[in-house]
Motif scaffolding. Structure first.
Motif, PDB file in Angstrom:
ATOM      1  N   GLU A   1      44.487  44.217  46.873  1.00  0.00           N
ATOM      2  CA  GLU A   1      43.854  42.930  47.182  1.00  0.00           C
ATOM      3  C   GLU A   1      42.947  43.083  48.393  1.00  0.00           C
ATOM      4  OE1 GLU A   1      42.351  39.855  46.818  1.00  0.00           O
ATOM      5  OE2 GLU A   1      44.202  39.568  45.655  1.00  0.00           O
ATOM      6  N   THR A   2      41.717  42.562  48.304  1.00  0.00           N
ATOM      7  CA  THR A   2      40.783  42.622  49.425  1.00  0.00           C
ATOM      8  C   THR A   2      40.665  41.299  50.168  1.00  0.00           C
ATOM      9  OG1 THR A   2      38.910  42.064  47.985  1.00  0.00           O
ATOM     10  CG2 THR A   2      39.416  44.404  48.285  1.00  0.00           C
ATOM     11  N   SER A   3      41.139  40.207  49.582  1.00  0.00           N
ATOM     12  CA  SER A   3      40.964  38.882  50.166  1.00  0.00           C
ATOM     13  C   SER A   3      42.034  38.577  51.200  1.00  0.00           C
ATOM     14  CB  SER A   3      41.007  37.811  49.063  1.00  0.00           C
ATOM     15  OG  SER A   3      41.149  36.517  49.616  1.00  0.00           O
TER      16      SER A   3
ATOM     17  N   GLY B   1      44.524  42.707  41.971  1.00  0.00           N
ATOM     18  CA  GLY B   1      44.030  41.348  42.085  1.00  0.00           C
ATOM     19  C   GLY B   1      45.114  40.318  41.819  1.00  0.00           C
TER      20      GLY B   1
ATOM     21  N   PHE C   1      41.033  41.042  36.431  1.00  0.00           N
ATOM     22  CA  PHE C   1      40.571  41.895  37.521  1.00  0.00           C
ATOM     23  C   PHE C   1      39.322  42.665  37.138  1.00  0.00           C
ATOM     24  CE2 PHE C   1      40.510  45.880  39.918  1.00  0.00           C
ATOM     25  CZ  PHE C   1      40.638  45.415  41.219  1.00  0.00           C
TER      26      PHE C   1
ATOM     27  N   SER D   1      31.206  37.352  37.360  1.00  0.00           N
ATOM     28  CA  SER D   1      32.075  38.107  36.458  1.00  0.00           C
ATOM     29  C   SER D   1      31.321  38.414  35.176  1.00  0.00           C
ATOM     30  CB  SER D   1      33.356  37.327  36.143  1.00  0.00           C
ATOM     31  OG  SER D   1      33.058  36.133  35.440  1.00  0.00           O
TER      32      SER D   1
ATOM     33  N   TYR E   1      35.119  37.440  47.788  1.00  0.00           N
ATOM     34  CA  TYR E   1      36.561  37.683  47.768  1.00  0.00           C
ATOM     35  C   TYR E   1      37.129  37.998  49.144  1.00  0.00           C
ATOM     36  CZ  TYR E   1      36.777  37.457  42.718  1.00  0.00           C
ATOM     37  OH  TYR E   1      36.727  37.011  41.422  1.00  0.00           O
TER      38      TYR E   1
ATOM     39  N   ASP F   1      31.309  32.907  42.481  1.00  0.00           N
ATOM     40  CA  ASP F   1      32.046  33.923  41.741  1.00  0.00           C
ATOM     41  C   ASP F   1      31.139  34.548  40.682  1.00  0.00           C
ATOM     42  OD1 ASP F   1      34.278  35.420  40.793  1.00  0.00           O
ATOM     43  OD2 ASP F   1      34.486  33.997  39.143  1.00  0.00           O
TER      44      ASP F   1
ATOM     45  N   ALA G   1      47.060  44.146  35.459  1.00  0.00           N
ATOM     46  CA  ALA G   1      45.775  43.669  35.973  1.00  0.00           C
ATOM     47  C   ALA G   1      45.346  42.486  35.112  1.00  0.00           C
ATOM     48  CB  ALA G   1      44.730  44.773  35.927  1.00  0.00           C
TER      49      ALA G   1
END
Length: 360
Positions: free
Chosen positions: A116-118, A86, A155, A269, A37, A267, A152
């Motif tokens: 958000e980290t991206s 997210g 997320f 999840s 991410y 990815d 969310a």
């Protein structure tokens, strides 16, 4: 063939020993330089998956109406933190804000915060939401105090999970270690896990999974709602109640992949345990309900009909396809669930019952 991040993880394991799957996910998705991410554009045809807001504008529009309604039930506070965890490319929030511009006073009250980290996604969000002057954060706990409206969407499924296997002696945690050739592999920890008290009893051979990070975040959101007031809406795929088994999956290029293959480029999840989130929040909760039922109750069929009246035949067919993808039981309609956290003073929010005037 591995990746630079895969080699770094292998080196860490060689030095300090096997790590939990949760630790592996934290590195694979969130490494400051090489995490999935952090470096990639994960959404869309050029990425690895597509989310509901990218399928149709109707999704964000209806969520916007839900959030505006909750603001009204809060007494229309003059200032409210509108938070998305997210936010993807900003599509959901852009659609939500476009759909609610006619609600008197709502936009003037909003203070938009995006967790958000991206880097690539922040750039896309800036383009989509520049008119609303968003503030970005790495973590939810950085959002300033104040009345809260939070959404969310997909997320919680990306938060790290631990996995466990029930042996004849008891629960043991599944770890990421090294094979003799130095590649990553899964193996059980040699001793019983201290997390056994959090797991239901089961026969040998059973699998279990839970997310400490998910429960901690739900608790933090609940604490904020208790302190400052407001509502939170969580949409994701998962289970209504805690379910045995393991669900961790990997996707690369819209196809399934090995969870240990190419860390930082894949990815990861897992299904969300909505019962655990509700319990951890410490707040009154509503749902979870199926996404298809939720959207129908909010009026998605009527919205689709209105859009089709102004659409070309080709656009109409695309609308029908998008609608089916969002609400059909064999697509996103049943697997995806919706949970609301709020207060015990308001009537049940829209979307959670066919008789929304009934309080829960």
């Amino acid at each position: 063939m591995t990746t630079e991040l895969g080699r770094l993880i292998a080196h860490r394991i060689a030095l300090t020993g096997p790590i939990s799957i949760a630790d592996f996910m934290t590195e694979a998705l969130g490494h400051p330089r090489l995490g999935y991410y952090r470096r990639a554009m994960p959404l869309g045809a050029e990425g690895d998956f597509t989310t509901a807001p990218e399928i149709s504008q109707m999704f964000g529009e209806l969520l916007g109406a839900w959030l505006a309604d909750r603001w009204l039930t809060m007494g229309s506070p003059a200032s409210v933190r509108l938070v998305e965890l997210g936010p993807g490319r900003g599509t959901l929030m852009a659609d939500a804000l476009r759909a609610t511009r006619g609600v008197p006073g709502f936009h003037a009250a909003l203070d938009l915060h995006l967790v958000e980290t991206s880097g690539p996604l922040r750039t896309a969000q800036q383009t989509a939401l520049a008119a609303f002057a968003p503030t970005w954060h790495e973590h939810f706990d950085e959002v300033p105090a104040g009345p809260l409206l939070l959404v969310a969407n997909e997320f919680f499924d990306a938060l790290p999970v631990r996995q466990f296997h029930r042996t004849a002696e008891g629960w043991r945690e599944r770890m990421v270690g090294l094979a003799p050739d130095g590649t990553l592999r899964l193996a059980l920890a040699p001793g019983l896990t201290p997390f056994a008290s959090a797991l239901a009893d089961a026969a040998p051979g059973a699998e279990a999974e839970f997310s400490e990070a998910g429960r901690a975040l739900a608790a933090a959101i609940g604490a904020r709602l208790h302190q400052d007031g407001g509502w939170a809406l969580i949409i994701d795929y998962g289970y209504d109640s805690s379910t045995p088994g393991s669900s961790l999956q990997a996707v690369r290029g819209h196809r399934g992949a090995d969870i240990l293959a190419r860390p930082g480029e894949t990815d990861l999840s897992a299904h969300v345990d909505f019962a655990a989130l509700a319990a951890a929040s410490g707040r009154p909760t509503f749902g979870p309900v199926a996404q298809g039922d939720f959207l129908r109750r909010l009026g998605i069929l009527e919205r689709a009909h209105a859009l089709k009246r102004q659409a070309s035949p080709e656009q109409g067919r695309a609308l029908d396809a998008a609608l089916a993808r969002l609400i059909a039981p064999d697509q996103m309609g049943t697997l995806f669930r919706v949970l609301a956290m709020g207060d015990d003073r308001s009537a049940q929010p829209a979307g959670f019952s066919d008789t929304p005037s009934d309080a829960t």
